[in-house]
Write a protein that holds these residues in place. Structure first.
Motif, short mmCIF file in Angstrom:
data_model
loop_
_atom_site.label_atom_id
_atom_site.label_comp_id
_atom_site.label_asym_id
_atom_site.label_seq_id
_atom_site.Cartn_x
_atom_site.Cartn_y
_atom_site.Cartn_z
N UNK A 1 0.86 -1.18 0.00
CA UNK A 1 0.00 0.00 0.00
C UNK A 1 0.89 1.23 0.00
N UNK A 2 0.36 2.34 -0.55
CA UNK A 2 1.11 3.58 -0.55
C UNK A 2 0.20 4.76 -0.88
N UNK A 3 0.68 5.93 -0.58
CA UNK A 3 0.02 7.19 -0.93
C UNK A 3 0.91 7.92 -1.91
N UNK A 4 0.30 8.51 -2.93
CA UNK A 4 1.03 9.34 -3.90
C UNK A 4 0.42 10.73 -3.90
N UNK A 5 1.25 11.72 -3.61
CA UNK A 5 0.84 13.13 -3.64
C UNK A 5 1.36 13.71 -4.95
N UNK A 6 0.47 14.21 -5.77
CA UNK A 6 0.84 14.75 -7.08
C UNK A 6 0.76 16.27 -7.01
N UNK A 7 1.85 16.92 -7.40
CA UNK A 7 1.89 18.38 -7.41
C UNK A 7 2.47 18.84 -8.73
N UNK B 1 -3.31 16.27 -6.43
CA UNK B 1 -4.10 15.05 -6.38
C UNK B 1 -3.44 14.13 -5.36
N UNK B 2 -4.25 13.50 -4.54
CA UNK B 2 -3.76 12.51 -3.59
C UNK B 2 -4.38 11.18 -3.99
N UNK B 3 -3.51 10.20 -4.25
CA UNK B 3 -3.95 8.87 -4.68
C UNK B 3 -3.53 7.83 -3.65
N UNK C 1 -3.27 -1.28 -7.19
CA UNK C 1 -4.49 -0.70 -7.75
C UNK C 1 -4.91 0.54 -6.97
N UNK C 2 -5.40 1.53 -7.70
CA UNK C 2 -5.88 2.75 -7.07
C UNK C 2 -7.14 2.45 -6.27
N UNK C 3 -7.17 2.89 -5.01
CA UNK C 3 -8.34 2.66 -4.16
C UNK C 3 -9.06 3.96 -3.82
N UNK C 4 -8.38 5.09 -3.94
CA UNK C 4 -9.02 6.39 -3.64
C UNK C 4 -8.28 7.49 -4.37
#
Length: 106
Positions: free
Chosen positions: A19-25, A72-74, A80-83
């Motif tokens: 699992x992981x979080x990706x912060x897009x800027x 965007x926070x993914x 797989x993308x969950x949120x």
């Protein structure tokens, strides 16, 4: 948060992390700059890694992830993308989804 510097590196992360979080800027984004430290503070509460990418430096990420705005926070689990939270990110809702992800990971 660690920086994702290429799409290839991103693909490798997706296979390596449960699992992981990706912060897009992007560049010159005041909303991005304001939200980033708030999301970064959450890293200590969760057992999975948080990453960020500047799509001005890695434009391929925007196309591959269908990103049309920033920030965007993914959230991802098992590749797989969950949120997805875009532009104005409600931190309470983000934390709720992060808690769900934490539970799902054991």
């Amino acid at each position: 948060m660690n920086e994702v510097k290429s799409f290839k590196a991103w693909q490798e992360l997706l296979t390596q992390q449960e699992a992981l979080l990706l912060f897009v800027k992007t560049d010159h984004c005041s909303v991005c700059e304001g939200l980033y430290p708030q999301v970064e503070r959450l890293t200590e509460q969760y057992p999975f890694p948080f990453f960020y990418v500047n799509v001005a430096k890695v434009p391929e990420m925007a196309g591959q992830l269908s990103l049309f705005t920033a920030p965007v926070v993914l959230l991802f689990r098992q590749g797989k993308e969950t949120a997805r939270f875009a532009r104005f990110v409600p931190l309470e809702q983000l934390q709720k989804r992060l808690d769900e992800l934490k539970e799902a990971c054991g």
